[in-house]
Design an enzyme around this catalytic site. Structure first.
Site, PDB file in Angstrom:
ATOM      1  N   HIS A 187     -29.423  29.694  -5.784  1.00  0.00           N
ATOM      2  CA  HIS A 187     -28.517  28.577  -5.529  1.00  0.00           C
ATOM      3  C   HIS A 187     -29.041  27.733  -4.393  1.00  0.00           C
ATOM      4  CE1 HIS A 187     -27.232  31.922  -2.929  1.00  0.00           C
ATOM      5  NE2 HIS A 187     -26.868  31.000  -2.054  1.00  0.00           N
ATOM      6  N   CYS A 209     -23.684  32.356   4.982  1.00  0.00           N
ATOM      7  CA  CYS A 209     -25.072  32.423   4.532  1.00  0.00           C
ATOM      8  C   CYS A 209     -25.676  31.034   4.665  1.00  0.00           C
ATOM      9  CB  CYS A 209     -25.164  32.920   3.089  1.00  0.00           C
ATOM     10  SG  CYS A 209     -24.489  31.796   1.849  1.00  0.00           S
TER      11      CYS A 209
END
Length: 674
Positions: free
Chosen positions: A65, A193
């Site tokens: 991603h 993250c």
């Protein structure tokens, strides 16, 4: 708003053997649906994210991603691999592959959908349904949550157990009060993250479920791409322990100071949440607490990048340079104008405070020179002071400015200021780590820290590191003064490459700061360096502007509009004008810009062009030594960069799902230049 995933974005027989091939196969589906505008650019962003940390998860899941400006809307593509693909998960290959694409400015609603998916991936019922699905339409519906009973529902709170009837108690005058139920152990957690799309929310879901299983209350704050909702301060205050599961710096970390803390990477929050909960409970039982956290420095607040030392060092140095640049522009341009009006002997004029004639241009030139010299005199102290400020906030300013002023006193120059700033910031950060009695905390930032840090930095600059740095600065100055022939040309090539590599980034700023530092004590060599740096920095935006004019059909409509602005930006020495082009096609634009910058830097040095102004672009050409040759050097570099970028873009084969943009007619109806 389009649906996040459709049947066209599902591949139930993904045949790719590597994670790169899997990402390309799924990305091609996104490009075919018009959700990715530049396939190669998007894949480069995916690869860059993958390089930060593997995206494989336990349970046979891969979630490559990224956020990318080549994505038009948040999109998800799904592939199912029979053989499995290695995404770096500890338990082996992944058979369920989710490629998540979010636009650079993705809205909170779409990112909320992505976070919901990430949480669902922790549910075995959901992943099991995906493994058994036979039709792309039903698979897309499962992922969207349209299929009832698949997505995990919130667990109902367990009903309180029915206590057995107590045995008859002996008669007494007053009945015994029932013991109050013990309060559950409370944990607050932060998950984050680098992209803030998937791992952030999966770790949150994993910790919450593990907390339910252990009978612990877990409150999670996800610091993801859609921003973050701060936990209620009362919840934080009542917490018995803290878990940080993060790969980027925790924002407002000082809120959790003084509590038992476990600090791990985000994947630990996904893979072993029960261990983390047990560890924080053990620390609480032993009375272990974290040290009081200092407030984040200005350049660290809200940071979305990793907290490794190299990243922080770059940001600290850029803080100092960014505050120094206005002094450079004001002081340098005033000095340059003074030389233009009064000639190169204006620096010998007496003080205008003692001798000033209103009707003489020489007096006005002397006034400009002396004002500019005062402004220029702040360069090194400001650089040092704000490097320290970037490291340690306001307490770093005093020792930073003191160290920078000492660097000037001992002739350590620009290098001395840089070292002084780093020393000052480090000293203040060390002092801030010392535990101080509460009664003294009020005077620490205004008395104790400035006093101690200034004394330490002054000692180090005067007696330890100052003299070696001054000797190095003198050697560098002498080397620049003696540059002739091939050596000067090689330096020009190097400076040109640095100015054009990151287009206003760290390397560009290093080269620029190196040139400006030489203007503090100008000589023939340092003036040549300043000329080469400014000339090379003008090349990338001018080249992109020219390329969009002569080969408009190779560029998108937005790039052609940016090209019009790039003429002015390049002429004004604003290298950042080429950034939109480099961001869209870095592998073609950046090498082309570097080639042109190297040619211009080399020719400027070979022609012996000089420059006393640190900024201004073509508007200070009258102040340049050998102005016609200087413009010729710039024109040559622009020509080289333009030719290369046109050639490289012309060789690009259009993707069948993403054809090259057709030439657009301008407002007058004339086709764009071909």
């Amino acid at each position: 708003m389009s649906e996040l995933i459709t049947a066209e974005l599902v591949d139930l027989d993904l045949s790719a053997e590597t994670k790169q091939a899997a990402a390309r196969s799924l990305a091609e589906r996104m490009a075919a649906s018009g959700r990715v505008t530049d396939l190669e650019g998007f894949l480069a962003d995916v690869a860059a994210r993958e390089a930060q940390m593997p995206t494989g998860l336990d349970g046979g899941i891969g979630i490559p991603h990224c956020r990318s400006e080549h994505v038009t809307e948040p999109t998800l593509a799904f592939g199912r691999s029979a053989a499995g693909i290695d995404f770096g998960a500890p338990d082996g290959p992944a058979d369920l592959i989710f490629l998540i694409a979010a636009p650079a400015g993705g809205d909170a609603d779409h990112l909320s959908i992505l976070s919901t998916l990430a949480r669902h991936l922790m549910d075995e019922t959901f992943t099991g349904a995906l493994r058994s699905a036979t039709a792309p339409e039903r698979t897309a519906a499962l992922i969207r949550g349209d299929e009832p009973g698949v997505a995990p529902e919130p667990e109902a709170a367990p009903e309180p157990a029915v206590a057995p009837e107590p045995a008859a108690a002996p008669e007494s005058d007053a009945p015994e009060a029932a013991p109050a139920p013990a309060a559950p152990f409370r944990i607050v957690a932060i998950t984050s993250c680098p992209t803030g799309i998937a791992h952030t929310y999966m770790a949150a879901e994993s910790l919450e479920k593990a907390g339910q299983a252990a009978g612990v209350e877990v409150f999670v704050e996800t610091q993801g791409s859609a921003g973050f909702q701060r936990l209620d301060p009362q919840i934080v205050a009542d917490a018995d322990g803290v878990i940080f599961a993060h790969d980027v710096e925790v924002r407002e970390k000082e809120r959790f100071a003084g509590k038992p803390t476990v600090d791990v990477g985000v994947k630990a929050g996904i893979n072993r949440p029960a261990e983390l909960i047990a560890e924080v409970r053990q620390k609480a039982a032993h009375g272990e607490t974290s040290a009081p956290a200092r407030a984040a420095a200005p350049m660290d607040k809200g940071a979305d990048t990793g907290d490794n030392f190299a990243t922080r060092l770059r940001k600290w140095l850029m803080t100092g340079v960014s505050y120094m640049v206005p002094f450079v522009a004001a002081g340098g341009l005033l000095i340059a104008l003074a030389f233009a009006i009064g000639g190169y002997t204006v620096d010998k004029a007496p003080s205008v405070a003692e001798h000033f004639l209103w009707t003489e241009s020489a007096s006005w030139a002397a006034l400009l020179f002396q004002i500019g010299s005062v402004a220029f005199g702040f360069l090194v102290p400001v650089l040092a002071g704000f490097i320290a400020y970037g490291m340690a906030d306001r307490p770093g300013l005093v020792p930073g400015f003191v160290g920078g002023a000492i660097a000037l006193t001992i002739n350590a120059g620009f290098l001395g200021g840089l070292i002084a700033g780093l020393l000052a910031g480090a000293v203040v950060m060390a002092i801030q780590r010392v535990r101080i009695p509460p009664v003294l905390r009020g005077i620490m930032p205004v008395v104790v820290i400035p006093l101690i840090s200034s004394a330490i930095v002054g000692f180090l600059m005067f007696l330890v590191v100052g003299k070696p740095i001054a000797a190095l600065q003198k050697g560098l100055t002498d080397w620049l003064s003696g540059l002739t022939g091939a050596n000067a040309i090689i330096l020009g090539v190097l400076l040109g490459l640095m100015m054009c590599f990151d287009l206003g980034g760290p390397l560009n700023k290093v080269a620029y700061a190196f040139a400006v530092g030489g203007l503090a004590n100008p000589n023939e060599g340092s003036l040549k360096v300043m000329a080469a740096v400014m000339a090379a920095g003008m090349v990338p935006p001018l080249a992109m502007a020219l390329a969009t004019t002569v080969r408009g059909r190779l560029f998108t409509k937005a790039e052609r509009e940016n090209g019009k602005a790039a003429w002015v930006l390049g002429a004004s020495f604003i290298t950042e004008g080429a950034i939109p082009f480099a961001a869209a096609d870095p592998l073609r634009v950046i090498p082309s810009a570097m080639a042109g910058g190297a040619v211009t830097g080399a020719l400027s040095m070979a022609f012996g062009c000089t420059l006393r102004a640190p900024h201004g672009g073509i508007f200070v050409v009258p102040l340049i030594g050998q102005p016609f040759l200087y413009l010729l050097a710039i024109a040559a570099g622009v020509g080289v960069s333009t030719a290369l970028v046109v050639l490289l873009k012309g060789l690009r084969k259009p993707s069948p799902t993403h054809p090259a943009p057709a030439p657009a007619d301008d407002e007058a109806g004339v086709p764009a230049a071909a």
